[in-house]
Design a protein around this motif. Sequence first.
Motif, PDB file in Angstrom:
ATOM      1  N   THR A  28       0.751  -1.074   0.100  1.00  0.00           N
ATOM      2  CA  THR A  28       0.141   0.176   0.035  1.00  0.00           C
ATOM      3  C   THR A  28       1.058   1.254  -0.057  1.00  0.00           C
ATOM      4  O   THR A  28       2.154   1.282   0.363  1.00  0.00           O
ATOM      5  CB  THR A  28      -0.762  -0.007   1.221  1.00  0.00           C
ATOM      6  OG1 THR A  28      -0.324   0.279   2.471  1.00  0.00           O
ATOM      7  CG2 THR A  28      -1.642  -1.245   1.158  1.00  0.00           C
ATOM      8  N   PHE A  29       0.349   2.434  -0.395  1.00  0.00           N
ATOM      9  CA  PHE A  29       1.272   3.728  -0.466  1.00  0.00           C
ATOM     10  C   PHE A  29       1.371   4.207   0.940  1.00  0.00           C
ATOM     11  O   PHE A  29       2.214   5.056   1.353  1.00  0.00           O
ATOM     12  CB  PHE A  29       0.444   4.815  -1.149  1.00  0.00           C
ATOM     13  CG  PHE A  29       0.354   4.511  -2.692  1.00  0.00           C
ATOM     14  CD1 PHE A  29      -0.367   5.154  -3.473  1.00  0.00           C
ATOM     15  CD2 PHE A  29       1.449   3.708  -3.144  1.00  0.00           C
ATOM     16  CE1 PHE A  29      -0.054   5.035  -4.971  1.00  0.00           C
ATOM     17  CE2 PHE A  29       1.501   3.503  -4.436  1.00  0.00           C
ATOM     18  CZ  PHE A  29       0.696   4.329  -5.265  1.00  0.00           C
ATOM     19  N   SER A  30       0.577   3.427   2.145  1.00  0.00           N
ATOM     20  CA  SER A  30       0.926   4.190   3.602  1.00  0.00           C
ATOM     21  C   SER A  30       2.254   4.073   3.700  1.00  0.00           C
ATOM     22  O   SER A  30       2.924   3.157   3.803  1.00  0.00           O
ATOM     23  CB  SER A  30      -0.136   3.489   4.340  1.00  0.00           C
ATOM     24  OG  SER A  30      -1.533   3.491   3.834  1.00  0.00           O
ATOM     25  N   TYR A  32       4.705   5.491   2.607  1.00  0.00           N
ATOM     26  CA  TYR A  32       5.746   5.256   1.675  1.00  0.00           C
ATOM     27  C   TYR A  32       5.627   6.511   0.582  1.00  0.00           C
ATOM     28  O   TYR A  32       4.641   7.102   0.525  1.00  0.00           O
ATOM     29  CB  TYR A  32       5.693   4.108   0.602  1.00  0.00           C
ATOM     30  CG  TYR A  32       5.575   2.684   1.361  1.00  0.00           C
ATOM     31  CD1 TYR A  32       6.291   2.302   2.227  1.00  0.00           C
ATOM     32  CD2 TYR A  32       4.311   1.629   0.812  1.00  0.00           C
ATOM     33  CE1 TYR A  32       6.307   1.383   3.178  1.00  0.00           C
ATOM     34  CE2 TYR A  32       4.568   0.441   1.408  1.00  0.00           C
ATOM     35  CZ  TYR A  32       5.358   0.348   2.592  1.00  0.00           C
ATOM     36  OH  TYR A  32       5.253  -1.004   2.986  1.00  0.00           O
ATOM     37  N   TRP A  53       3.945   9.888   2.026  1.00  0.00           N
ATOM     38  CA  TRP A  53       2.826   8.961   2.210  1.00  0.00           C
ATOM     39  C   TRP A  53       1.256   9.631   2.597  1.00  0.00           C
ATOM     40  O   TRP A  53       0.317   9.012   2.097  1.00  0.00           O
ATOM     41  CB  TRP A  53       2.859   8.259   3.312  1.00  0.00           C
ATOM     42  CG  TRP A  53       2.773   8.559   4.845  1.00  0.00           C
ATOM     43  CD1 TRP A  53       3.970   9.417   5.304  1.00  0.00           C
ATOM     44  CD2 TRP A  53       1.803   8.632   5.742  1.00  0.00           C
ATOM     45  NE1 TRP A  53       3.455   9.792   6.575  1.00  0.00           N
ATOM     46  CE2 TRP A  53       2.244   9.139   6.879  1.00  0.00           C
ATOM     47  CE3 TRP A  53       0.600   8.025   5.454  1.00  0.00           C
ATOM     48  CZ2 TRP A  53       1.245   9.366   7.960  1.00  0.00           C
ATOM     49  CZ3 TRP A  53      -0.326   8.362   6.616  1.00  0.00           C
ATOM     50  CH2 TRP A  53       0.177   9.033   7.876  1.00  0.00           C
ATOM     51  N   ASN A  54       1.073  10.765   3.119  1.00  0.00           N
ATOM     52  CA  ASN A  54      -0.143  11.366   3.279  1.00  0.00           C
ATOM     53  C   ASN A  54      -0.261  12.576   2.561  1.00  0.00           C
ATOM     54  O   ASN A  54      -1.147  13.456   2.826  1.00  0.00           O
ATOM     55  CB  ASN A  54      -0.135  11.628   4.807  1.00  0.00           C
ATOM     56  CG  ASN A  54       0.878  12.601   5.682  1.00  0.00           C
ATOM     57  OD1 ASN A  54       1.751  12.932   4.665  1.00  0.00           O
ATOM     58  ND2 ASN A  54       0.679  13.236   6.569  1.00  0.00           N
ATOM     59  N   ARG A  72      -1.705  11.472  -5.222  1.00  0.00           N
ATOM     60  CA  ARG A  72      -1.533  10.091  -4.805  1.00  0.00           C
ATOM     61  C   ARG A  72      -3.108   9.932  -4.236  1.00  0.00           C
ATOM     62  O   ARG A  72      -3.841  10.656  -3.705  1.00  0.00           O
ATOM     63  CB  ARG A  72      -0.748   9.610  -3.962  1.00  0.00           C
ATOM     64  CG  ARG A  72      -0.700  10.120  -2.784  1.00  0.00           C
ATOM     65  CD  ARG A  72       0.566   9.802  -1.817  1.00  0.00           C
ATOM     66  NE  ARG A  72       0.675   8.314  -1.761  1.00  0.00           N
ATOM     67  CZ  ARG A  72       1.900   7.819  -1.295  1.00  0.00           C
ATOM     68  NH1 ARG A  72       3.047   8.570  -0.881  1.00  0.00           N
ATOM     69  NH2 ARG A  72       2.043   6.409  -0.978  1.00  0.00           N
ATOM     70  N   ASP A  73      -3.287   8.440  -4.698  1.00  0.00           N
ATOM     71  CA  ASP A  73      -4.798   8.200  -4.237  1.00  0.00           C
ATOM     72  C   ASP A  73      -4.379   6.937  -3.737  1.00  0.00           C
ATOM     73  O   ASP A  73      -4.383   5.671  -4.366  1.00  0.00           O
ATOM     74  CB  ASP A  73      -5.751   7.955  -5.288  1.00  0.00           C
ATOM     75  CG  ASP A  73      -7.167   7.375  -4.935  1.00  0.00           C
ATOM     76  OD1 ASP A  73      -7.319   7.378  -3.688  1.00  0.00           O
ATOM     77  OD2 ASP A  73      -7.955   7.084  -5.801  1.00  0.00           O
ATOM     78  N   ASN A  74      -4.447   6.816  -2.100  1.00  0.00           N
ATOM     79  CA  ASN A  74      -3.807   5.771  -1.457  1.00  0.00           C
ATOM     80  C   ASN A  74      -4.985   4.709  -1.487  1.00  0.00           C
ATOM     81  O   ASN A  74      -4.638   3.510  -1.410  1.00  0.00           O
ATOM     82  CB  ASN A  74      -3.605   6.292   0.026  1.00  0.00           C
ATOM     83  CG  ASN A  74      -2.232   6.883   0.131  1.00  0.00           C
ATOM     84  OD1 ASN A  74      -1.488   6.943  -0.659  1.00  0.00           O
ATOM     85  ND2 ASN A  74      -2.162   7.602   1.197  1.00  0.00           N
ATOM     86  N   ASN A  77      -4.213   2.900  -4.638  1.00  0.00           N
ATOM     87  CA  ASN A  77      -2.826   2.666  -4.742  1.00  0.00           C
ATOM     88  C   ASN A  77      -2.393   2.919  -6.077  1.00  0.00           C
ATOM     89  O   ASN A  77      -1.586   2.441  -6.625  1.00  0.00           O
ATOM     90  CB  ASN A  77      -2.342   0.970  -4.650  1.00  0.00           C
ATOM     91  CG  ASN A  77      -2.735   0.273  -3.232  1.00  0.00           C
ATOM     92  OD1 ASN A  77      -2.822   1.182  -2.150  1.00  0.00           O
ATOM     93  ND2 ASN A  77      -3.186  -0.969  -3.112  1.00  0.00           N
ATOM     94  N   VAL A  79      -0.512   6.715  -7.874  1.00  0.00           N
ATOM     95  CA  VAL A  79       0.272   7.950  -7.995  1.00  0.00           C
ATOM     96  C   VAL A  79       0.138   8.484  -9.439  1.00  0.00           C
ATOM     97  O   VAL A  79       0.323   7.654 -10.159  1.00  0.00           O
ATOM     98  CB  VAL A  79       1.659   7.884  -7.397  1.00  0.00           C
ATOM     99  CG1 VAL A  79       2.530   7.086  -8.359  1.00  0.00           C
ATOM    100  CG2 VAL A  79       2.114   9.316  -7.256  1.00  0.00           C
TER     101      VAL A  79
END
Length: 119
Positions: A28-30, A32, A53-54, A72-74, A77, A79
């Motif tokens: 996940t993008f969290s 990162y 990340w946020n 980005r759209d976490n 997932n 960017v």
Amino acid sequence: QVQLVESGGGLVQAGGSLRLSCAASGLTFSRYTMGWFRQAPGKEREFVASINWNADSTNYADSVKGRFTISRDNANNTVYLQMNSLKPEATAVYYCAVRLRYRSQYDYWGQGTQVTVSS
């Protein structure tokens, strides 16, 4: 296995726009950082933009400030790199990348997508 897949590249005229996407799997993008790099013919790979990340911090190469926007759209997932007012100098293969927490270098890379800006 972490996989990053870029899309959205193509041929555009100078002054036009493209939006690149990078879909991530395996992580996940969290927590990162995600970045975009490019490599033009005969040149070394160069940094374009990054987003934490946020999404409360972004960085841009001087050459693209004011014209490119990273987001980005976490939840999905993904960017993005919105590229406006494109110049022929932007012609390159664009890569997205992941930098893991507390690391100074990018750890995972996509396969790249070609952007060609005609003059």
